[in-house]
Design a protein around this motif. Structure first.
Motif, mmCIF file in Angstrom:
data_model
loop_
_atom_site.group_PDB
_atom_site.id
_atom_site.type_symbol
_atom_site.label_atom_id
_atom_site.label_comp_id
_atom_site.label_asym_id
_atom_site.label_seq_id
_atom_site.Cartn_x
_atom_site.Cartn_y
_atom_site.Cartn_z
ATOM 1 N N SER A 206 92.483 66.369 -27.638
ATOM 2 C CA SER A 206 91.712 67.555 -27.250
ATOM 3 C C SER A 206 92.625 68.770 -27.226
ATOM 4 N N ASP A 207 92.030 69.945 -27.440
ATOM 5 C CA ASP A 207 92.805 71.189 -27.482
ATOM 6 C C ASP A 207 91.834 72.352 -27.293
ATOM 7 N N SER A 208 92.382 73.570 -27.183
ATOM 8 C CA SER A 208 91.549 74.759 -27.056
ATOM 9 C C SER A 208 92.229 75.924 -27.754
ATOM 10 N N SER A 209 91.522 77.044 -27.834
ATOM 11 C CA SER A 209 92.070 78.238 -28.479
ATOM 12 C C SER A 209 93.000 79.012 -27.548
ATOM 13 N N LEU A 210 93.102 78.601 -26.285
ATOM 14 C CA LEU A 210 93.969 79.273 -25.318
ATOM 15 C C LEU A 210 95.304 78.552 -25.211
ATOM 16 N N SER A 211 96.328 79.279 -24.817
ATOM 17 C CA SER A 211 97.641 78.690 -24.616
ATOM 18 C C SER A 211 98.441 79.557 -23.665
ATOM 19 N N GLY A 212 99.522 78.982 -23.125
ATOM 20 C CA GLY A 212 100.406 79.741 -22.244
ATOM 21 C C GLY A 212 99.688 80.259 -21.008
ATOM 22 N N SER A 213 99.958 81.522 -20.656
ATOM 23 C CA SER A 213 99.358 82.118 -19.459
ATOM 24 C C SER A 213 97.846 82.319 -19.596
ATOM 25 N N ASP A 214 97.336 82.357 -20.845
ATOM 26 C CA ASP A 214 95.886 82.515 -21.041
ATOM 27 C C ASP A 214 95.104 81.313 -20.516
ATOM 28 N N CYS A 215 95.792 80.182 -20.325
ATOM 29 C CA CYS A 215 95.111 78.978 -19.851
ATOM 30 C C CYS A 215 94.560 79.143 -18.436
ATOM 31 N N SER A 216 94.977 80.183 -17.720
ATOM 32 C CA SER A 216 94.417 80.423 -16.391
ATOM 33 C C SER A 216 92.927 80.758 -16.463
ATOM 34 N N ALA A 217 92.440 81.143 -17.650
ATOM 35 C CA ALA A 217 91.020 81.471 -17.842
ATOM 36 C C ALA A 217 90.223 80.274 -18.349
ATOM 37 N N TYR A 218 90.882 79.128 -18.563
ATOM 38 C CA TYR A 218 90.192 77.989 -19.179
ATOM 39 C C TYR A 218 89.280 77.275 -18.181
ATOM 40 N N SER A 219 88.061 76.981 -18.615
ATOM 41 C CA SER A 219 87.092 76.222 -17.809
ATOM 42 C C SER A 219 86.164 75.453 -18.735
ATOM 43 N N GLY A 220 86.748 74.808 -19.744
ATOM 44 C CA GLY A 220 85.945 74.131 -20.752
ATOM 45 C C GLY A 220 85.717 72.664 -20.464
ATOM 46 N N HIS A 221 85.378 71.892 -21.515
ATOM 47 C CA HIS A 221 85.045 70.483 -21.379
ATOM 48 C C HIS A 221 86.280 69.605 -21.200
ATOM 49 N N ASN A 222 87.420 69.999 -21.740
ATOM 50 C CA ASN A 222 88.598 69.154 -21.723
ATOM 51 C C ASN A 222 89.287 69.182 -20.364
ATOM 52 N N SER A 223 90.051 68.137 -20.085
ATOM 53 C CA SER A 223 90.768 68.076 -18.814
ATOM 54 C C SER A 223 91.977 68.992 -18.800
ATOM 55 N N GLU A 224 92.481 69.380 -19.971
ATOM 56 C CA GLU A 224 93.623 70.278 -20.068
ATOM 57 C C GLU A 224 93.324 71.370 -21.093
ATOM 58 N N CYS A 225 93.930 72.547 -20.880
ATOM 59 C CA CYS A 225 93.755 73.662 -21.809
ATOM 60 C C CYS A 225 94.530 73.418 -23.101
ATOM 61 N N ASP A 226 95.794 73.023 -22.973
ATOM 62 C CA ASP A 226 96.641 72.788 -24.136
ATOM 63 C C ASP A 226 96.356 71.434 -24.768
ATOM 64 N N GLY A 227 96.997 71.187 -25.913
ATOM 65 C CA GLY A 227 96.792 69.935 -26.622
ATOM 66 C C GLY A 227 97.121 68.732 -25.754
ATOM 67 N N LEU A 228 96.234 67.736 -25.777
ATOM 68 C CA LEU A 228 96.407 66.540 -24.950
ATOM 69 C C LEU A 228 95.986 65.309 -25.735
ATOM 70 N N VAL A 229 96.821 64.295 -25.728
ATOM 71 C CA VAL A 229 96.490 63.001 -26.322
ATOM 72 C C VAL A 229 96.243 62.023 -25.191
ATOM 73 N N THR A 230 95.078 61.384 -25.193
ATOM 74 C CA THR A 230 94.710 60.449 -24.126
ATOM 75 C C THR A 230 94.440 59.076 -24.727
ATOM 76 N N LEU A 231 95.076 58.055 -24.170
ATOM 77 C CA LEU A 231 94.797 56.673 -24.538
ATOM 78 C C LEU A 231 94.071 56.034 -23.369
ATOM 79 N N LYS A 232 92.852 55.578 -23.605
ATOM 80 C CA LYS A 232 92.017 55.053 -22.532
ATOM 81 C C LYS A 232 91.638 53.616 -22.829
ATOM 82 N N ALA A 233 91.868 52.721 -21.871
ATOM 83 C CA ALA A 233 91.510 51.323 -22.010
ATOM 84 C C ALA A 233 90.515 50.962 -20.926
ATOM 85 N N VAL A 234 89.344 50.437 -21.324
ATOM 86 C CA VAL A 234 88.278 50.130 -20.366
ATOM 87 C C VAL A 234 87.832 48.689 -20.574
ATOM 88 N N ARG A 235 87.746 47.949 -19.472
ATOM 89 C CA ARG A 235 87.259 46.564 -19.537
ATOM 90 C C ARG A 235 86.075 46.399 -18.593
#
Length: 238
Positions: A206-235
């Motif tokens: 996941s990622d967004s068009s914001l970065s750096g200090s602009d991330c203080s304005a982020y309120s989107g769907h992702n858990s993080e403003c910057d690029g994030l790789v998540t590995l999820k294991a569910v049983r």
């Protein structure tokens, strides 16, 4: 330079999982489903995701005519720091034939125990050869959101499922950041899914068009403003 995407590993052992058991029955002329995930195809890809570790579930009623309605609670408000949220939806779904179908509907998001405004979302989409393509328009209390969604379930090379989401957010009031204001931003995510030895594995970027200090304005769907790789294991336990 944008920071290198960080790696987050989430291991979840819970009966409330993405592929948890769904209990089915009949209620008059309607088919009733009780489960821990939204049973609607478009709603499942477009509703706001439940927080990891929260108690969640809902019910769904559908008629042979294609009409359906139901409620889903991404969070029951039981866990510390989690608020009760109830998503009520109504829609209509019909296949044109065995390979092509369509769906339209509306979702109402409410927070009974929180002093905040409710929000609504209109959604619709097509099903083509087992894959789904959807669009949603929503009005949160602080912004307007337009989402495109694709789930390529109909074509899974090597048994790997692929889904993508892209959203534009228009803030009702521009957010102040260093050097100016942010009035809009976008975010997106790509998920690869594959079952392995009874465990559902998801690799999400996941990622967004914001970065750096602009991330203080982020309120989107992702858990993080910057690029994030998540590995999820569910049983699933049942």
């Amino acid at each position: 330079m944008r920071p290198f995407p960080c790696l987050l590993f989430v291991s979840l052992l819970s009966g409330a999982t993405a592929h948890a058991q769904v209990f089915q029955g009949e209620l008059g002329d309607f088919d009733l489903k009780l489960g821990t995930t939204p049973s609607r195809s478009m709603a499942q890809g477009l509703v706001k995701p439940a927080a990891v570790g929260s108690f969640h579930g809902g019910l769904d009623l559908s008629h042979d005519s294609g009409v359906y309605f139901g409620q889903y609670a991404p969070s029951m408000g039981i866990s510390p720091g989690k608020n009760l949220e109830i998503d009520s939806y109504v829609g209509f779904k019909q296949p044109f034939d065995q390979v092509l179908g369509y769906e339209v509907g509306m979702i109402h998001y409410s927070y009974p125990r929180v002093d905040t405004l409710d929000s609504q979302e209109l959604f619709g989409g097509l099903t083509l050869l087992g894959s789904r393509f959807g669009i949603a328009l929503s009005n949160d209390p602080d912004k307007q959101n337009n989402t495109l969604f694709a789930d390529l379930t109909g074509n899974q090379p090597f048994g790997i499922g692929v889904s993508m989401k892209y959203t534009t957010h228009q803030l009702n009031t521009p957010a102040a950041v260093d050097g100016g204001y942010i009035s809009s931003f976008t975010d997106w995510s790509v998920k690869l899914s594959r079952p392995f030895m009874g465990v559902d594995l998801d690799l999400i970027y996941s990622d967004s068009s914001l970065s750096g200090s602009d991330c203080s304005a982020y309120s989107g769907h992702n858990s993080e403003c910057d690029g994030l790789v998540t590995l999820k294991a569910v049983r699933t336990l049942y």
